[in-house]
Design a protein around this motif. Sequence first.
Motif, PDB file in Angstrom:
ATOM      1  N   HIS A  27       1.099  -1.769  -0.158  1.00 30.97           N
ATOM      2  CA  HIS A  27       0.187  -0.657  -0.156  1.00 30.97           C
ATOM      3  C   HIS A  27       0.754   1.405   0.023  1.00 30.97           C
ATOM      4  CE1 HIS A  27      -4.207  -1.745   0.609  1.00 30.97           C
ATOM      5  NE2 HIS A  27      -3.337  -2.876   1.755  1.00 30.97           N
ATOM      6  N   ILE A  28       1.806   1.385   0.868  1.00 34.49           N
ATOM      7  CA  ILE A  28       2.763   2.457   0.192  1.00 34.49           C
ATOM      8  C   ILE A  28       3.460   2.832  -0.755  1.00 34.49           C
ATOM      9  CG2 ILE A  28       5.147   3.107   2.031  1.00 34.49           C
ATOM     10  CD1 ILE A  28       3.887   1.849   4.017  1.00 34.49           C
ATOM     11  N   LEU A  29       4.306   1.154  -0.896  1.00 33.37           N
ATOM     12  CA  LEU A  29       4.685   1.079  -2.185  1.00 33.37           C
ATOM     13  C   LEU A  29       3.982   2.367  -4.056  1.00 33.37           C
ATOM     14  CD1 LEU A  29       6.723  -1.519  -2.082  1.00 33.37           C
ATOM     15  CD2 LEU A  29       7.340   0.746  -1.974  1.00 33.37           C
ATOM     16  N   ASN A  30       2.315   1.697  -3.237  1.00 33.18           N
ATOM     17  CA  ASN A  30       1.604   1.675  -4.102  1.00 33.18           C
ATOM     18  C   ASN A  30       0.866   3.600  -4.353  1.00 33.18           C
ATOM     19  OD1 ASN A  30       1.094  -0.524  -5.234  1.00 33.18           O
ATOM     20  ND2 ASN A  30      -0.974  -0.734  -4.275  1.00 33.18           N
ATOM     21  N   VAL A  39      -5.025  -1.425  -7.339  1.00 32.35           N
ATOM     22  CA  VAL A  39      -4.504  -0.522  -6.055  1.00 32.35           C
ATOM     23  C   VAL A  39      -6.066  -0.076  -5.957  1.00 32.35           C
ATOM     24  CG1 VAL A  39      -2.720   1.155  -7.742  1.00 32.35           C
ATOM     25  CG2 VAL A  39      -4.413   1.146  -8.107  1.00 32.35           C
ATOM     26  N   VAL A  40      -6.272   0.385  -4.559  1.00 35.99           N
ATOM     27  CA  VAL A  40      -7.596   0.798  -3.977  1.00 35.99           C
ATOM     28  C   VAL A  40      -7.728   2.064  -4.172  1.00 35.99           C
ATOM     29  CG1 VAL A  40      -7.685  -1.388  -2.450  1.00 35.99           C
ATOM     30  CG2 VAL A  40      -6.496   0.161  -1.409  1.00 35.99           C
ATOM     31  N   PRO A  41      -9.456   2.096  -4.149  1.00 34.44           N
ATOM     32  CA  PRO A  41      -9.417   3.318  -4.536  1.00 34.44           C
ATOM     33  C   PRO A  41      -8.865   4.313  -3.108  1.00 34.44           C
ATOM     34  CG  PRO A  41     -11.507   2.362  -4.131  1.00 34.44           C
ATOM     35  CD  PRO A  41     -10.505   1.329  -3.772  1.00 34.44           C
ATOM     36  N   ILE A  97      -5.522   6.087  -3.948  1.00 32.75           N
ATOM     37  CA  ILE A  97      -5.612   6.573  -5.210  1.00 32.75           C
ATOM     38  C   ILE A  97      -5.943   8.282  -4.785  1.00 32.75           C
ATOM     39  CG2 ILE A  97      -6.775   7.423  -7.455  1.00 32.75           C
ATOM     40  CD1 ILE A  97      -7.205   4.485  -8.173  1.00 32.75           C
ATOM     41  N   MET A  98      -7.067   8.666  -3.502  1.00 34.24           N
ATOM     42  CA  MET A  98      -7.562   9.806  -2.672  1.00 34.24           C
ATOM     43  C   MET A  98      -6.405  10.222  -2.124  1.00 34.24           C
ATOM     44  SD  MET A  98     -10.882   9.657  -0.563  1.00 34.24           S
ATOM     45  CE  MET A  98     -10.730  11.302   0.391  1.00 34.24           C
ATOM     46  N   ILE A  99      -5.490   9.014  -1.620  1.00 34.96           N
ATOM     47  CA  ILE A  99      -4.665   9.555  -0.344  1.00 34.96           C
ATOM     48  C   ILE A  99      -3.846  10.298  -0.787  1.00 34.96           C
ATOM     49  CG2 ILE A  99      -2.668   9.337   1.239  1.00 34.96           C
ATOM     50  CD1 ILE A  99      -4.669   7.259   2.049  1.00 34.96           C
TER      51      ILE A  99
END
Length: 394
Positions: free
Chosen positions: A23-26, A235-237, A240-242
Amino acid sequence: MTVPGSNVAAPPTERRTLSLIDHILNVFRLVIKELRSIKADPTMLILVVYAFSISVNTVATGALTEATNLSVGIVDEDRSDLSRQIAEALVPPTFQPAVQIRASDIDREMDKGSLILVAEIPPRFEADLRAGRKTSVQINVDATAIAQAGNASSYLKNVISSEVQNFLSGREGAKASPINLVVRARFNPNLKTAWFSAVTQVINDVTMLTVILTGAALIREREQGTVEHLLVMPVVPAEIMIAKMLANGLVILVAALLSLRFVVQWWLGVPIAGSPVLFIGGACLYALVVAALGIMLGTLATTMGQFGLLAMPVLMVTQLLSGSSTPMESMPVWLQYVMLTISPTPHFVAFAQAVLFRGANLSLVWRPLLAMFVIGSIYFAFALSRFRRVIFGV
C-alpha cells in the motif's frame, strides 16, 4: 472460462492480498504520477506562483485600512495661536499639509473631491477656551468612501483634542488630567495592516488552491478518461485518493512556506513570532483536510465548469466566515457554531494567527488542531465513499 471435458466454470483469478508495504509503495508511485501531472500543467503552476508571491504583496500593500495622505482644509476664523497650532499639527504621513480656505469654498472643494476633511474653527475659539466657555469645532467629512471617512475623522478629532488638551494643560494653574492612559500594542506595535493582511492572504491561498488543485486533478482525469486506467491496476480507491491529497497538498505547502520566508518576511518585512515547525505541522494537517474537501467537490461535479461553479460559493463562504476578514465574535452566535462545526478554516485561522503572530506553543493551540482532525476525518470518510461510488462504482 470452462475447463475442457467439464461443465463446471473455473473460478476467476483472485487478486493477491496487498501488505502494508505494498500500500505504501502504491501511494508513493501514485504521488509521483500526480506530481508529474502538476508539472505538465504550466497554467496551474503559474497560478500557484502568482498567488503566493505577487498576490500576497499586492493584497498586503495595496488594500490598507489605515487612512494616509489625507487632504484636509482649515477654515480659520479665529486666527489665534491655538488655531495655528492645530493646523501645524496636521503632518504627513497621515495628513497632507493643511490648506487654508474660506467657509464659502467648503462645498465647492468637497464637491470636486479636492478635500476629504474640512475643519471649521469658529471666531473667539481660543478666547472661549481661556474663559472656560463652551465652544465647538465643526468637521466636514467626505463620506464617499465610508471606511476611510470614519478613520480620517477619528484621526482629525484626535489631533484637535490633543492640541486643545496641551493648550489647556499649559495654562498656569490648570489642572492636570487625573488619568494618564498609556497604550502599548503587542505583536504589531505600529498597527500596520500589511503585517496582518500578508499572513492572512497566505492562509486564504492555502485554502483556495488546495481545493482547486485537488478537485481539478480528479476532474481532469475523468474528462480525459485516464482514470479508467487505474481501474485495472492493483490499487484501491483509498490509495488513489490519498495520493492526490498528498501530492497537491505538498505543492501548496512548499509554495506557502516559500511565500512566508521570502515574500512575507524578506519582501514585506513582517516578523514571524512563532515556531515555523509548529506552523508546518498544522498546515500539513489543514492541507489534507481541504484536499479531502476538493476530492469531495470533484466527485459531485462531472466537468471542470461544474466544479468551478461549485467551488466558488464554497470557497467564498469558508473564507469570508473564517475569522480572517472579520472577527468571529462579530457574527451571529448561531453562525459561529455552524462554521466552527462544519468548516476547518476558522480553526486553522485561529491556529495560524496564534502561532505566527503571538508565538503560541502546542499547549495553546492543540484544540484547533484537534478540531481540524475531527472535521477532516469526516470529510475524508465522506469523500472516500463518494470516490468509491462515482469512480469505481462500488
